[in-house]
Motif scaffolding. Structure first.
Motif, PDB file in Angstrom:
ATOM      1  N   UNK A  69       0.819  -1.206   0.000  1.00 22.32           N
ATOM      2  CA  UNK A  69       0.000   0.000   0.000  1.00 22.32           C
ATOM      3  C   UNK A  69       0.857   1.262   0.000  1.00 22.32           C
ATOM      4  N   UNK A  70       1.919   1.271   0.823  1.00 23.97           N
ATOM      5  CA  UNK A  70       2.769   2.459   0.967  1.00 23.97           C
ATOM      6  C   UNK A  70       3.886   2.514  -0.065  1.00 23.97           C
ATOM      7  N   UNK A  71       4.084   1.423  -0.806  1.00 24.67           N
ATOM      8  CA  UNK A  71       5.167   1.346  -1.782  1.00 24.67           C
ATOM      9  C   UNK A  71       6.524   1.577  -1.118  1.00 24.67           C
ATOM     10  N   UNK A  72       6.741   0.832  -0.020  1.00 23.78           N
ATOM     11  CA  UNK A  72       8.013   0.907   0.675  1.00 23.78           C
ATOM     12  C   UNK A  72       8.543  -0.505   0.876  1.00 23.78           C
ATOM     13  N   UNK A  82       5.106   8.761  16.412  1.00 25.55           N
ATOM     14  CA  UNK A  82       6.323   9.234  15.756  1.00 25.55           C
ATOM     15  C   UNK A  82       6.214   8.909  14.271  1.00 25.55           C
ATOM     16  N   UNK A  83       6.954   9.625  13.413  1.00 20.34           N
ATOM     17  CA  UNK A  83       6.783   9.456  11.963  1.00 20.34           C
ATOM     18  C   UNK A  83       7.370   8.148  11.453  1.00 20.34           C
ATOM     19  N   UNK A  84       6.631   7.521  10.553  1.00 22.13           N
ATOM     20  CA  UNK A  84       7.119   6.308   9.896  1.00 22.13           C
ATOM     21  C   UNK A  84       7.475   6.605   8.439  1.00 22.13           C
ATOM     22  N   UNK A  85       6.572   7.263   7.722  1.00 29.15           N
ATOM     23  CA  UNK A  85       6.824   7.676   6.338  1.00 29.15           C
ATOM     24  C   UNK A  85       6.477   9.158   6.244  1.00 29.15           C
ATOM     25  N   UNK A 128       6.611  13.141   4.226  1.00 27.55           N
ATOM     26  CA  UNK A 128       6.520  13.886   2.964  1.00 27.55           C
ATOM     27  C   UNK A 128       5.633  13.200   1.927  1.00 27.55           C
ATOM     28  N   UNK A 129       4.516  12.634   2.372  1.00 28.80           N
ATOM     29  CA  UNK A 129       3.539  12.099   1.435  1.00 28.80           C
ATOM     30  C   UNK A 129       2.821  13.253   0.743  1.00 28.80           C
ATOM     31  N   UNK A 130       2.604  13.106  -0.543  1.00 30.26           N
ATOM     32  CA  UNK A 130       1.905  14.148  -1.285  1.00 30.26           C
ATOM     33  C   UNK A 130       0.398  13.909  -1.218  1.00 30.26           C
ATOM     34  N   UNK A 131      -0.362  14.861  -1.731  1.00 31.38           N
ATOM     35  CA  UNK A 131      -1.816  14.701  -1.754  1.00 31.38           C
ATOM     36  C   UNK A 131      -2.243  13.473  -2.557  1.00 31.38           C
ATOM     37  N   UNK A 132      -1.664  13.186  -3.741  1.00 33.96           N
ATOM     38  CA  UNK A 132      -2.002  11.938  -4.438  1.00 33.96           C
ATOM     39  C   UNK A 132      -1.648  10.691  -3.627  1.00 33.96           C
ATOM     40  N   UNK A 133      -0.504  10.728  -2.921  1.00 34.22           N
ATOM     41  CA  UNK A 133      -0.141   9.589  -2.065  1.00 34.22           C
ATOM     42  C   UNK A 133      -1.224   9.356  -1.011  1.00 34.22           C
ATOM     43  N   UNK A 134      -1.673  10.463  -0.418  1.00 35.06           N
ATOM     44  CA  UNK A 134      -2.686  10.368   0.629  1.00 35.06           C
ATOM     45  C   UNK A 134      -3.984   9.795   0.094  1.00 35.06           C
ATOM     46  N   UNK A 135      -4.368  10.174  -1.115  1.00 34.43           N
ATOM     47  CA  UNK A 135      -5.615   9.682  -1.703  1.00 34.43           C
ATOM     48  C   UNK A 135      -5.590   8.170  -1.884  1.00 34.43           C
ATOM     49  N   UNK A 136      -4.410   7.627  -2.170  1.00 31.11           N
ATOM     50  CA  UNK A 136      -4.279   6.190  -2.406  1.00 31.11           C
ATOM     51  C   UNK A 136      -4.441   5.397  -1.117  1.00 31.11           C
ATOM     52  N   UNK A 137      -3.895   5.900  -0.017  1.00 30.90           N
ATOM     53  CA  UNK A 137      -3.853   5.107   1.218  1.00 30.90           C
ATOM     54  C   UNK A 137      -4.983   5.408   2.194  1.00 30.90           C
TER      55      UNK A 137
END
Length: 611
Positions: A92-95, A116-119, A121-130
């Motif tokens: 899902x995260x492509x990591x 605490x942060x895991x991933x 600098x997600x962009x708006x398109x990244x957010x829409x996917x997940x």
């Protein structure tokens, strides 16, 4: 006594009854009645820190240089992670799975109960996917924040950059209020003015269910606090002049610093090789930073502040002023061009006054000027005499802001070096050196070292006839003015009336017949330039070239220092670059017929003789 004894039992009985009532009620709530358990399971209190809107950065003409753009971080609370399907999550995260494992371990090390942060600098398109599937992964949630976006590809070394705060930073008391994943200024103005730009955080308390769906404010926001946006910075930098300077020196190594002498405001701050500041933002910025760090050209190195070089012949101006102040020479003093003392690189008639000597840049003349200043017969011992004279010389030279940090509003500024008698005692031994040992200081060579910023400030000081303001980048903060420390005049140890004796010679350097800096001349535009060329000896290859000047000579509006590594004679390379920049600033443009000189500065082979 029997009465008191009975009263004690009554009080004890009352306490026992009250305790039994509370225990019974608690048992009913927790065991028999599942309503409260269901509410506790369904709703969790979330403390959400609101990062304030970071202040913007503008140039002197209110052109926006740095703004904010929305990005999203995927946060994790290790204690809440249950039955994680790692393969599906990584898809899902492509990591890669290794990144997930490393991130979870780091999060647990920080805190099992805090996010605490895991991933990042997600962009708006990244957010829409997940976003639709994230509810299937308890313990993970998205947190929005603002990241930096640089609207100019220039000025990277001055602006600096913002990045996620590191564990090393978090250990410092200064960053005690920061949390992992938050941004902080790492270098340049972003770091120096971090507290000003950052603003003040706010806090919101919200109720959410186990699927992360918000259920409303906690107690109607009674405990919430509002964030306060950071203040904007209005810089003294001229963005057009900066871009032009970076264009001229592209492909070279060196620096350009331009200052308004009347205010101390830095107009241009060029360090080459350089990089686009936008490279150090967004996803993958860490990898791009490492690539810049490992680049053999050292694009991250801030040359105007951190590179120290001998100033070459530009320093002759300072030595002449010191000698004039001490009264050991006069404006009309003549010295023979005796090349038995030191080699002279220019063919000329013997200089019969200081103006001619400056115009011709006569090395033997200034050898004798400094010798007169240092060796004055204060002692019968030639070693002690040199020691006493050099001590007084050093004190007067340092009053120009040399050998010390100027106090510019940026970290990592180097002091440079103006050698003292103690320095030579330590290096060569007490009474084991004299003027003949250190004479190279008379022509700006030897152990002396100054930065590009210091050289520009020396010219601003001469332009002001003996005083300077601390050079600075920020004209105003928010709606206020410059910081108080940038409005204090600093005077040299030289009488202000003596500066007039060296300026005519500096004007002849540029506009005089046979001057060493003719390629910086702007006489065709009615602009008089006062300057000095310098060629800095380099034992590792071709000599370095420098030129420093101010203009207009009688009403200075810009002081500039150009330093180009491995470029030979300063009059051939650095002088035309300075002339073009002065023209750009004072006229607002460069005349079309001057493109030949632009091409020469950008593409010319400076190590060959210019015809």
């Amino acid at each position: 006594m029997q009465y008191l004894e009975g009263r004690k039992y009554v009080v004890q009985g009352i306490f026992l009854v009250v305790a039994l009532i509370f225990l019974t009620r608690l048992f009913f709530m927790q065991v028999l009645d599942g309503t409260y358990k269901l509410a506790a399971d369904k709703n969790t209190l979330q403390r959400i820190v609101q990062t304030p809107y970071r202040g913007l950065i503008y140039d002197r003409k209110d052109q926006l240089l740095v703004q904010n753009t929305p990005v999203y971080d995927l946060m994790v609370v290790p204690r809440e992670v249950k039955d994680l399907d790692s393969a599906r999550f990584c898809e899902l995260l492509q990591i890669p799975i290794e990144e997930l494992r490393t991130g979870l371990l780091a999060a647990k090390k920080y805190s099992r109960n805090k996010a605490s942060p895991l991933v990042q600098n997600l962009t708006t398109p990244d957010l829409a996917i997940i976003s639709d599937q994230l509810a299937d992964f308890p313990g993970f949630r998205v947190q929005a924040r603002m990241a930096r976006a640089y609207r100019t590809p220039n000025l990277a070394h001055a602006l600096g950059y913002v990045g996620a705060i590191t564990p090393a930073f978090l250990e410092k008391p200064k960053y005690a209020k920061y949390r992992p994943g938050e941004n902080v200024g790492i270098s340049g103005l972003e770091a120096y003015y971090e507290e000003t730009l950052m603003g003040r955080r706010g806090v919101q308390y919200k109720m959410v269910n186990v699927r992360g769906i918000e259920k409303g404010k906690f107690r109607d926001g009674e405990f919430d606090t509002l964030s306060v946006a950071g203040q904007d910075l209005h810089l003294s930098i001229d963005a057009e002049l900066q871009a032009y300077g970076e264009k001229l020196l592209a492909g070279r190594r060196g620096s350009i610093v331009a200052i308004d002498p009347k205010t101390g405001e830095i107009l241009a701050f060029v360090s080459v090789p350089n990089y686009d500041p936008q490279l150090l933002t967004g996803k993958g910025s860490g990898n791009r930073y490492m690539a810049l760090l490992n680049n053999k050209e050292r694009p991250l190195f801030n040359r105007p502040l951190m590179a120290t070089y001998p100033p070459g012949s530009v320093f002759k101006l300072v030595n002449e002023l010191v000698a004039l102040q001490l009264g050991v020479v006069k404006p009309y003093t003549a010295f023979e061009c005796n090349q038995k003392l030191v080699r002279c690189t220019h063919r000329h008639e013997p200089p019969n006054n200081v103006s001619v000597a400056i115009k011709q840049s006569c090395n033997p003349y200034f050898y004798q000027v400094m010798r007169a200043a240092v060796v004055r017969g204060q002692s019968r011992n030639r070693f002690e005499d040199a020691r006493l004279g050099l001590g007084q010389w050093q004190k007067m030279v340092k009053s120009f802001g040399l050998g010390e940090k100027l106090g510019v509003d940026m970290a990592q500024e180097k002091r440079g070096l103006i050698p003292s008698p103690d320095y030579y005692d330590k290096r060569l031994g007490h009474h084991r050196w004299n003027y003949k040992t250190v004479y190279s200081l008379s022509i700006g060579q030897g152990e002396i070292g100054i930065t590009g910023l210091q050289m520009a400030n020396v010219l601003a000081t001469i332009a002001n006839r003996g005083w300077y303001y601390t050079p600075h980048f920020v004209r105003s903060i928010g709606n206020g003015g410059p910081l108080p420390q940038f409005r204090e005049r600093h005077y040299t140890a030289i009488d202000t009336t003596l500066f007039k004796y060296i300026i005519p010679g500096m004007m002849q350097v540029v506009d005089g017949n046979g001057g060493t800096g003719n390629l910086a001349s702007l006489s065709q535009f009615g602009i008089s330039v006062a300057g000095k060329t310098g060629t800095v000896q380099n034992p590792h290859g071709y000599d370095h070239a420098t030129f420093a000047a101010f203009a207009p000579a009688n009403d200075p509006k810009i002081a500039i220092a150009v330093f180009i590594e491995n470029s030979g004679f300063g009059g051939t390379s650095a002088a035309p670059a300075a002339g073009l920049l002065i023209e750009k600033y004072l006229r607002g443009k460069v005349a079309p017929h001057r493109k030949t000189w632009e091409d020469w500065v950008m593409y010319g082979n400076f190590t060959k003789k210019l015809h």
